[in-house]
Write a protein that holds these residues in place. Structure first.
Motif, PDB file in Angstrom:
ATOM      1  N   SER A   1      35.414 -27.119   9.877  1.00  0.00           N
ATOM      2  CA  SER A   1      36.440 -26.234   9.348  1.00  0.00           C
ATOM      3  C   SER A   1      36.788 -25.138  10.348  1.00  0.00           C
ATOM      4  O   SER A   1      36.023 -24.839  11.262  1.00  0.00           O
ATOM      5  CB  SER A   1      35.969 -25.606   8.035  1.00  0.00           C
ATOM      6  N   VAL A   2      37.950 -24.523  10.146  1.00  0.00           N
ATOM      7  CA  VAL A   2      38.409 -23.428  11.003  1.00  0.00           C
ATOM      8  C   VAL A   2      38.861 -22.260  10.126  1.00  0.00           C
ATOM      9  O   VAL A   2      39.641 -22.447   9.187  1.00  0.00           O
ATOM     10  CB  VAL A   2      39.575 -23.867  11.916  1.00  0.00           C
ATOM     11  N   VAL A   3      38.381 -21.072  10.459  1.00  0.00           N
ATOM     12  CA  VAL A   3      38.891 -19.834   9.874  1.00  0.00           C
ATOM     13  C   VAL A   3      39.496 -19.033  11.022  1.00  0.00           C
ATOM     14  O   VAL A   3      38.777 -18.540  11.894  1.00  0.00           O
ATOM     15  CB  VAL A   3      37.790 -19.020   9.171  1.00  0.00           C
TER      16      VAL A   3
ATOM     17  N   ASP B   1      29.129 -25.900  10.509  1.00  0.00           N
ATOM     18  CA  ASP B   1      30.195 -26.745  11.068  1.00  0.00           C
ATOM     19  C   ASP B   1      31.548 -26.057  10.894  1.00  0.00           C
ATOM     20  O   ASP B   1      32.540 -26.680  10.497  1.00  0.00           O
ATOM     21  CB  ASP B   1      30.198 -28.126  10.414  1.00  0.00           C
ATOM     22  N   THR B   2      31.603 -24.765  11.189  1.00  0.00           N
ATOM     23  CA  THR B   2      32.810 -23.951  11.020  1.00  0.00           C
ATOM     24  C   THR B   2      33.058 -23.149  12.281  1.00  0.00           C
ATOM     25  O   THR B   2      32.118 -22.609  12.878  1.00  0.00           O
ATOM     26  CB  THR B   2      32.648 -22.980   9.835  1.00  0.00           C
ATOM     27  N   LEU B   3      34.309 -23.065  12.686  1.00  0.00           N
ATOM     28  CA  LEU B   3      34.720 -22.197  13.784  1.00  0.00           C
ATOM     29  C   LEU B   3      35.403 -20.966  13.207  1.00  0.00           C
ATOM     30  O   LEU B   3      36.351 -21.087  12.426  1.00  0.00           O
ATOM     31  CB  LEU B   3      35.693 -22.923  14.716  1.00  0.00           C
ATOM     32  N   ILE B   4      34.932 -19.789  13.585  1.00  0.00           N
ATOM     33  CA  ILE B   4      35.654 -18.544  13.322  1.00  0.00           C
ATOM     34  C   ILE B   4      36.299 -18.132  14.634  1.00  0.00           C
ATOM     35  O   ILE B   4      35.620 -18.013  15.658  1.00  0.00           O
ATOM     36  CB  ILE B   4      34.717 -17.416  12.851  1.00  0.00           C
TER      37      ILE B   4
ATOM     38  N   LEU C   1      42.079 -25.375  20.543  1.00  0.00           N
ATOM     39  CA  LEU C   1      40.697 -25.263  20.094  1.00  0.00           C
ATOM     40  C   LEU C   1      40.586 -25.521  18.591  1.00  0.00           C
ATOM     41  O   LEU C   1      39.656 -26.200  18.135  1.00  0.00           O
ATOM     42  CB  LEU C   1      40.155 -23.872  20.429  1.00  0.00           C
ATOM     43  N   MET C   2      41.537 -25.012  17.815  1.00  0.00           N
ATOM     44  CA  MET C   2      41.510 -25.275  16.372  1.00  0.00           C
ATOM     45  C   MET C   2      41.681 -26.765  16.107  1.00  0.00           C
ATOM     46  O   MET C   2      41.002 -27.342  15.252  1.00  0.00           O
ATOM     47  CB  MET C   2      42.590 -24.456  15.668  1.00  0.00           C
ATOM     48  N   ARG C   3      42.578 -27.412  16.853  1.00  0.00           N
ATOM     49  CA  ARG C   3      42.780 -28.851  16.701  1.00  0.00           C
ATOM     50  C   ARG C   3      41.521 -29.628  17.058  1.00  0.00           C
ATOM     51  O   ARG C   3      41.126 -30.575  16.373  1.00  0.00           O
ATOM     52  CB  ARG C   3      43.936 -29.299  17.608  1.00  0.00           C
ATOM     53  N   GLN C   4      40.905 -29.246  18.159  1.00  0.00           N
ATOM     54  CA  GLN C   4      39.676 -29.917  18.587  1.00  0.00           C
ATOM     55  C   GLN C   4      38.614 -29.833  17.501  1.00  0.00           C
ATOM     56  O   GLN C   4      37.898 -30.799  17.230  1.00  0.00           O
ATOM     57  CB  GLN C   4      39.168 -29.278  19.881  1.00  0.00           C
ATOM     58  N   THR C   5      38.532 -28.690  16.862  1.00  0.00           N
ATOM     59  CA  THR C   5      37.498 -28.479  15.831  1.00  0.00           C
ATOM     60  C   THR C   5      37.818 -29.241  14.552  1.00  0.00           C
ATOM     61  O   THR C   5      36.946 -29.837  13.926  1.00  0.00           O
ATOM     62  CB  THR C   5      37.366 -26.982  15.534  1.00  0.00           C
ATOM     63  N   LEU C   6      39.083 -29.268  14.152  1.00  0.00           N
ATOM     64  CA  LEU C   6      39.470 -29.935  12.920  1.00  0.00           C
ATOM     65  C   LEU C   6      39.500 -31.456  13.043  1.00  0.00           C
ATOM     66  O   LEU C   6      39.072 -32.177  12.143  1.00  0.00           O
ATOM     67  CB  LEU C   6      40.850 -29.447  12.463  1.00  0.00           C
ATOM     68  N   PHE C   7      40.041 -31.929  14.188  1.00  0.00           N
ATOM     69  CA  PHE C   7      40.344 -33.357  14.311  1.00  0.00           C
ATOM     70  C   PHE C   7      39.597 -34.069  15.432  1.00  0.00           C
ATOM     71  O   PHE C   7      39.685 -35.295  15.539  1.00  0.00           O
ATOM     72  CB  PHE C   7      41.851 -33.544  14.548  1.00  0.00           C
TER      73      PHE C   7
ATOM     74  N   GLN D   1      33.033 -17.544  16.992  1.00  0.00           N
ATOM     75  CA  GLN D   1      31.651 -17.820  16.615  1.00  0.00           C
ATOM     76  C   GLN D   1      31.619 -19.151  15.891  1.00  0.00           C
ATOM     77  O   GLN D   1      32.564 -19.521  15.189  1.00  0.00           O
ATOM     78  CB  GLN D   1      31.107 -16.712  15.701  1.00  0.00           C
ATOM     79  N   GLY D   2      30.529 -19.888  16.075  1.00  0.00           N
ATOM     80  CA  GLY D   2      30.358 -21.134  15.348  1.00  0.00           C
ATOM     81  C   GLY D   2      30.714 -22.349  16.159  1.00  0.00           C
ATOM     82  O   GLY D   2      30.610 -22.363  17.403  1.00  0.00           O
ATOM     83  N   LEU D   3      31.155 -23.390  15.480  1.00  0.00           N
ATOM     84  CA  LEU D   3      31.424 -24.682  16.104  1.00  0.00           C
ATOM     85  C   LEU D   3      32.479 -24.564  17.197  1.00  0.00           C
ATOM     86  O   LEU D   3      33.575 -24.057  16.967  1.00  0.00           O
ATOM     87  CB  LEU D   3      31.892 -25.664  15.018  1.00  0.00           C
ATOM     88  N   ASN D   4      32.144 -25.021  18.391  1.00  0.00           N
ATOM     89  CA  ASN D   4      33.047 -25.042  19.557  1.00  0.00           C
ATOM     90  C   ASN D   4      33.399 -23.657  20.084  1.00  0.00           C
ATOM     91  O   ASN D   4      34.283 -23.530  20.943  1.00  0.00           O
ATOM     92  CB  ASN D   4      34.347 -25.809  19.239  1.00  0.00           C
ATOM     93  N   ALA D   5      32.726 -22.616  19.618  1.00  0.00           N
ATOM     94  CA  ALA D   5      33.030 -21.261  20.092  1.00  0.00           C
ATOM     95  C   ALA D   5      32.747 -21.116  21.586  1.00  0.00           C
ATOM     96  O   ALA D   5      33.342 -20.252  22.248  1.00  0.00           O
ATOM     97  CB  ALA D   5      32.222 -20.236  19.305  1.00  0.00           C
ATOM     98  N   HIS D   6      31.878 -21.950  22.133  1.00  0.00           N
ATOM     99  CA  HIS D   6      31.561 -21.853  23.563  1.00  0.00           C
ATOM    100  C   HIS D   6      32.781 -22.115  24.443  1.00  0.00           C
ATOM    101  O   HIS D   6      32.787 -21.769  25.626  1.00  0.00           O
ATOM    102  CB  HIS D   6      30.452 -22.853  23.924  1.00  0.00           C
TER     103      HIS D   6
END
Length: 432
Positions: free
Chosen positions: A24-26, A318-321, A421-427, A402-407
């Motif tokens: 997920s992405v916030v 499993d969430t990206l902020i 980055l949001m697309r990478q995290t969602l899909f 912070q969170g998934l893929n934040a690096h």
């Protein structure tokens, strides 16, 4: 035998890692907030040696926010870039440009390539949270495409038609026809449509007050919340607010944190993966009015919303902020006032700096300075706020995550990379 077991464990580990790459992405957008905004907010509310929730986001990058035709972003152009991941003209709203130059941003099948529409087509849940009016571009450009940001009626209708699961904001007036009285005031639609009735018919639970939002049934699948006639804040200069007896924010409306918490509750039900776009518009609108107290209060509210997202991240790693702004509203800068034996803290600040910049204190221009919370030495140091403009300016904006893929948030980050980055995290892919 051991080698076979080791091989199976390795395969399982790789498969698990592959699955963990999406989530997920916030996306939290405190519009108009630069690093200087956060520095003043930190000093005022927690002290210069303490941390805001924003400070606890470990990943950081310098944001490059230029547009296709301007080195400074507009709210609508910047939002479009965040929603689609491409450079657009500064007058764009969910399209390549504004006016008669506007073209849809679509794939070869004619489908909108905004992240939000892509998420809905892939069965993900989508929500928008906005402290301003619902048609505000920072959130609405994710779901609406129009030639002009002033087409509030069309934008509001697009939001309902999108089927997004959560729509929480102000702007009730854009959902009701003229002659129809709402909870917060009269409708202003000229096309005769009652979007609130249409939303109910489409399966939305409609709420209009903080209490109704807090009492949403656990079974709520879609919710439309309209908590003010216009914005949930009064974006005027300090003198106008004082003359009219108006607060910075409507005390009866839910805060950004309240709306963010409710949105996450609905979107994450049953472990669903989702996209949530949250905007604090007050940081920008108050900045454009050179109202320092309003900007700092709005930034504090945005920080509270970040804290809500961080609490959810503990439960769902499993969430990206991710948070950023598209520009710097008014060019706010903090100026410390030294506390020295031979320097007396002024009761009233001068109205302008030597170069003509307006100087704000707690009550506006020419009032007493702000006073920070205690530093590590127990001192409460005074400061003033200087303004460089009433428009949006460029520079000094950061991306934090912070969170998934934040690096992946590091170094210098173009505004188009936020969407990627949001697309990478969602899909699991950066492609639309």
């Amino acid at each position: 035998m051991r080698s076979i077991i080791a091989f199976c464990i390795a395969v399982t580990t790789l498969a698990t890692a592959a699955v963990a790459q999406t989530g997920s992405v916030v996306f939290i957008h405190p519009d108009g907030a630069s690093a200087a905004t956060w520095a003043a907010t930190r000093a005022l509310y927690v002290g210069p040696d303490s941390d805001l929730n924003w400070d606890r986001l470990p990943a950081i990058a310098l944001y490059r926010g230029h547009m296709r035709d301007s080195l400074t972003a507009t709210s609508n152009g910047g939002a479009t870039t965040h929603a689609y991941g491409i450079k657009v003209a500064s007058d764009a709203f969910g399209m390549t440009a504004g006016g008669d130059r506007a073209q849809r941003i679509a794939d070869e099948n004619g489908n909108s390539t905004s992240i939000a529409h892509q998420a809905l087509r892939n069965g993900l849940r989508v929500g928008l949270v906005q402290s301003g009016i619902a048609p505000e571009p920072g959130t609405a450009a994710f779901l609406s495409s129009v030639p002009s940001r002033r087409e509030h009626e069309k934008i509001a209708a697009d939001l309902i038609a999108s089927g997004a699961h959560v729509l929480l904001s102000g702007g009730e007036r854009h959902f009701l026809p003229e002659g129809t009285e709402g909870i917060h005031g009269p409708g202003e639609r000229t096309d005769g449509r009652n979007l609130i009735d249409e939303a109910r018919a489409a399966g939305y639970t409609v709420v209009r007050t903080r209490e109704q939002l807090a009492e949403l049934p656990a079974s709520t699948d879609r919710v439309l919340g309209l908590f003010a006639w216009s914005s949930t804040f009064n974006d005027k200069d300090e003198q106008t607010l004082a003359d009219r007896g108006l607060p910075l924010f409507d005390p009866d409306a839910p805060t950004l944190a309240d709306m963010t918490r409710a949105a996450i509750d609905v979107l994450s039900r049953d472990g669903s993966k989702f996209l949530l776009v949250v905007e604090e518009e007050g940081t920008d609108n108050f900045g454009n009015k050179n109202n320092a107290a309003g900007v700092l209060e709005a930034a504090r509210r945005a920080d509270d919303a970040i804290g809500i997202a961080q609490g959810f991240l503990v439960e769902r790693p499993d969430t990206l902020i991710i948070t950023t702004a598209d520009s710097d509203g008014g060019g706010l800068r903090m100026v410390g006032i030294p506390q020295l034996p031979f320097v007396q803290t002024p009761d009233r600040l001068p109205e302008r700096d030597a170069n003509g910049s307006p100087i704000d204190g707690i009550g506006g221009t020419g009032t007493a300075p702000f006073v920070a919370e205690p530093d590590q030495f127990g001192q409460r140091l005074p400061f003033a706020v200087l303004w460089s403009a009433q428009d949006d300016v460029a520079g000094g904006v950061l991306v934090r995550a912070q969170g998934l893929n934040a690096h992946r948030v590091r170094g210098s980050m173009d505004n188009t990379e936020v969407a990627k980055l949001m697309r990478q995290t969602l899909f699991g892919t950066q492609s639309p």
